[in-house]
Motif scaffolding. Sequence first.
Motif, PDB file in Angstrom:
ATOM      1  N   LEU A  31      59.614 -67.280  -2.968  1.00  0.00           N
ATOM      2  CA  LEU A  31      60.545 -66.244  -3.418  1.00  0.00           C
ATOM      3  C   LEU A  31      61.902 -66.483  -2.787  1.00  0.00           C
ATOM      4  CD1 LEU A  31      58.196 -63.155  -3.106  1.00  0.00           C
ATOM      5  CD2 LEU A  31      58.757 -64.459  -5.147  1.00  0.00           C
ATOM      6  N   LYS A  32      62.895 -66.779  -3.620  1.00  0.00           N
ATOM      7  CA  LYS A  32      64.211 -67.117  -3.115  1.00  0.00           C
ATOM      8  C   LYS A  32      64.871 -65.958  -2.393  1.00  0.00           C
ATOM      9  CE  LYS A  32      65.111 -70.618  -6.624  1.00  0.00           C
ATOM     10  NZ  LYS A  32      65.992 -71.041  -7.727  1.00  0.00           N
ATOM     11  N   ARG A  33      64.525 -64.719  -2.775  1.00  0.00           N
ATOM     12  CA  ARG A  33      65.185 -63.582  -2.147  1.00  0.00           C
ATOM     13  C   ARG A  33      64.590 -63.250  -0.781  1.00  0.00           C
ATOM     14  NH1 ARG A  33      62.326 -58.873  -2.607  1.00  0.00           N
ATOM     15  NH2 ARG A  33      60.478 -58.945  -3.938  1.00  0.00           N
ATOM     16  N   VAL A  34      63.514 -63.913  -0.422  1.00  0.00           N
ATOM     17  CA  VAL A  34      62.882 -63.659   0.860  1.00  0.00           C
ATOM     18  C   VAL A  34      63.280 -64.742   1.855  1.00  0.00           C
ATOM     19  CG1 VAL A  34      60.702 -63.389   2.086  1.00  0.00           C
ATOM     20  CG2 VAL A  34      60.933 -62.518  -0.250  1.00  0.00           C
ATOM     21  N   LYS A  35      63.870 -64.344   2.944  1.00  0.00           N
ATOM     22  CA  LYS A  35      64.243 -65.319   3.964  1.00  0.00           C
ATOM     23  C   LYS A  35      63.004 -65.925   4.608  1.00  0.00           C
ATOM     24  CE  LYS A  35      68.759 -63.437   5.336  1.00  0.00           C
ATOM     25  NZ  LYS A  35      69.545 -62.879   6.457  1.00  0.00           N
ATOM     26  N   GLY A  36      61.910 -65.150   4.617  1.00  0.00           N
ATOM     27  CA  GLY A  36      60.685 -65.638   5.210  1.00  0.00           C
ATOM     28  C   GLY A  36      60.695 -65.538   6.720  1.00  0.00           C
ATOM     29  N   TYR A  37      59.784 -66.262   7.297  1.00  0.00           N
ATOM     30  CA  TYR A  37      59.617 -66.216   8.742  1.00  0.00           C
ATOM     31  C   TYR A  37      60.389 -67.342   9.421  1.00  0.00           C
ATOM     32  CZ  TYR A  37      55.832 -62.769   8.545  1.00  0.00           C
ATOM     33  OH  TYR A  37      55.103 -61.622   8.374  1.00  0.00           O
ATOM     34  N   GLU A  38      61.124 -66.987  10.441  1.00  0.00           N
ATOM     35  CA  GLU A  38      61.721 -67.977  11.330  1.00  0.00           C
ATOM     36  C   GLU A  38      60.924 -67.899  12.618  1.00  0.00           C
ATOM     37  OE1 GLU A  38      65.847 -68.838  13.770  1.00  0.00           O
ATOM     38  OE2 GLU A  38      65.904 -67.585  11.965  1.00  0.00           O
ATOM     39  N   ALA A  39      60.392 -69.000  13.061  1.00  0.00           N
ATOM     40  CA  ALA A  39      59.432 -69.007  14.160  1.00  0.00           C
ATOM     41  C   ALA A  39      59.951 -68.275  15.397  1.00  0.00           C
ATOM     42  CB  ALA A  39      59.054 -70.442  14.506  1.00  0.00           C
ATOM     43  N   LYS A  40      61.162 -68.611  15.856  1.00  0.00           N
ATOM     44  CA  LYS A  40      61.699 -67.992  17.060  1.00  0.00           C
ATOM     45  C   LYS A  40      61.852 -66.479  16.898  1.00  0.00           C
ATOM     46  CE  LYS A  40      64.249 -71.979  18.871  1.00  0.00           C
ATOM     47  NZ  LYS A  40      65.582 -72.512  19.246  1.00  0.00           N
ATOM     48  N   ASP A  41      62.303 -66.072  15.708  1.00  0.00           N
ATOM     49  CA  ASP A  41      62.504 -64.651  15.453  1.00  0.00           C
ATOM     50  C   ASP A  41      61.168 -63.921  15.437  1.00  0.00           C
ATOM     51  OD1 ASP A  41      64.520 -62.488  14.338  1.00  0.00           O
ATOM     52  OD2 ASP A  41      62.740 -62.374  13.058  1.00  0.00           O
ATOM     53  N   ALA A  42      60.181 -64.488  14.757  1.00  0.00           N
ATOM     54  CA  ALA A  42      58.864 -63.860  14.670  1.00  0.00           C
ATOM     55  C   ALA A  42      58.210 -63.757  16.043  1.00  0.00           C
ATOM     56  CB  ALA A  42      57.973 -64.643  13.715  1.00  0.00           C
ATOM     57  N   PHE A  43      58.312 -64.826  16.842  1.00  0.00           N
ATOM     58  CA  PHE A  43      57.720 -64.793  18.176  1.00  0.00           C
ATOM     59  C   PHE A  43      58.424 -63.784  19.084  1.00  0.00           C
ATOM     60  CE2 PHE A  43      56.003 -69.195  17.269  1.00  0.00           C
ATOM     61  CZ  PHE A  43      54.678 -68.794  17.282  1.00  0.00           C
ATOM     62  N   ALA A  44      59.750 -63.640  18.900  1.00  0.00           N
ATOM     63  CA  ALA A  44      60.484 -62.629  19.664  1.00  0.00           C
ATOM     64  C   ALA A  44      59.992 -61.230  19.302  1.00  0.00           C
ATOM     65  CB  ALA A  44      61.985 -62.752  19.401  1.00  0.00           C
ATOM     66  N   SER A  45      59.764 -60.992  18.003  1.00  0.00           N
ATOM     67  CA  SER A  45      59.266 -59.695  17.548  1.00  0.00           C
ATOM     68  C   SER A  45      57.878 -59.414  18.107  1.00  0.00           C
ATOM     69  CB  SER A  45      59.236 -59.647  16.019  1.00  0.00           C
ATOM     70  OG  SER A  45      60.529 -59.735  15.480  1.00  0.00           O
ATOM     71  N   ILE A  46      57.018 -60.443  18.082  1.00  0.00           N
ATOM     72  CA  ILE A  46      55.657 -60.280  18.603  1.00  0.00           C
ATOM     73  C   ILE A  46      55.684 -60.008  20.100  1.00  0.00           C
ATOM     74  CG2 ILE A  46      53.476 -61.489  19.019  1.00  0.00           C
ATOM     75  CD1 ILE A  46      53.984 -62.944  16.314  1.00  0.00           C
ATOM     76  N   ALA A  47      56.580 -60.704  20.822  1.00  0.00           N
ATOM     77  CA  ALA A  47      56.719 -60.475  22.265  1.00  0.00           C
ATOM     78  C   ALA A  47      57.173 -59.048  22.557  1.00  0.00           C
ATOM     79  CB  ALA A  47      57.713 -61.476  22.856  1.00  0.00           C
ATOM     80  N   MET A  48      58.104 -58.547  21.719  1.00  0.00           N
ATOM     81  CA  MET A  48      58.552 -57.169  21.886  1.00  0.00           C
ATOM     82  C   MET A  48      57.404 -56.197  21.635  1.00  0.00           C
ATOM     83  SD  MET A  48      61.595 -57.661  22.837  1.00  0.00           S
ATOM     84  CE  MET A  48      61.953 -55.918  23.036  1.00  0.00           C
TER      85      MET A  48
END
Length: 301
Positions: A31-48
């Motif tokens: 899906l072009k409108r979805v940026k999707g997951y960026e590894a560093k961002d996702a891991f930062a969210s999970i850490a939070m």
Amino acid sequence: MPEFPNIILFAIPFFIISMILELYVTTRDQLKRVKGYEAKDAFASIAMGLGNVFLGFFSKVVVLWALMLVYENFRVFTIPLAWWSFVLLFFADDLSYYWFHRISHECRLFWASHVVHHSSQHYNLSTALRQTWSGGFYSFVFWLWLPLLGFHPGMILLQMSISLLYQFWIHTETIDKLPNWFEAIMNTPSHHRVHHGSNPLYLDRNHAGILIIWDKLFGTFQPELKDEKVVYGLVKNIDTYNPVKIAFIEWWQMFKDAFSGRKSLKNRLFYLVKPPGWKHDGSGKISEELREEWLREKSNN
């Protein structure tokens, strides 16, 4: 005191499975409108999220103590554990969440902890896990009227957890619009995408927890528009994946604004209670000013 399960802990496997499914769907369909997951961002969210769960063991002691203090010493009624009391509590808790969430955008002292949730420039299920490390120790003040009425603290904590669980699934771009009747009453991915937008039109809108009716009732509702694509993140992004910085950078900036330089005591206090973006010298702009400015430019064009 009745014992209710900590459903957040039981839901963690569901969170993980849901994120994997979302990642699979967005990758498969491209899906072009979805940026999707960026590894560093996702891991930062999970850490939070993990930090929030860990600190929750301590913050919930404070919350439970405060709720019990009001319930045992100041309650006006004693509301029994019955099906109808949970129905009443559902609406009372959701109204409390709306005002907590709205004030968290309009008062910098509360924004200092809530900004964490808006700090990602991506929007997916991992964003839902990007939770505060400090807010749990003082945001409970918006719920103190519930034990005063006579709702038992155990019931209140359970309903707060249910509300948090509901809000997990709305952090996605894979769901567009749901049936009109559902969109009219409930908080949905479309409504919550607006809430996470940094577009002037979308700032400080759709503060709902479960029911979107509160935003419509109190004048903070904004539908997602096809011709105004949501830009996620903050007006001024913090650009870091360091969980400690994400958790505390706004606290540092707020206290720096309040206690450095030459300014009156009144203005120092204003930096704690005024909305984000406010400056004592008039150089800053709050969300209402940014929205009005954007609307004027739009109408002129």
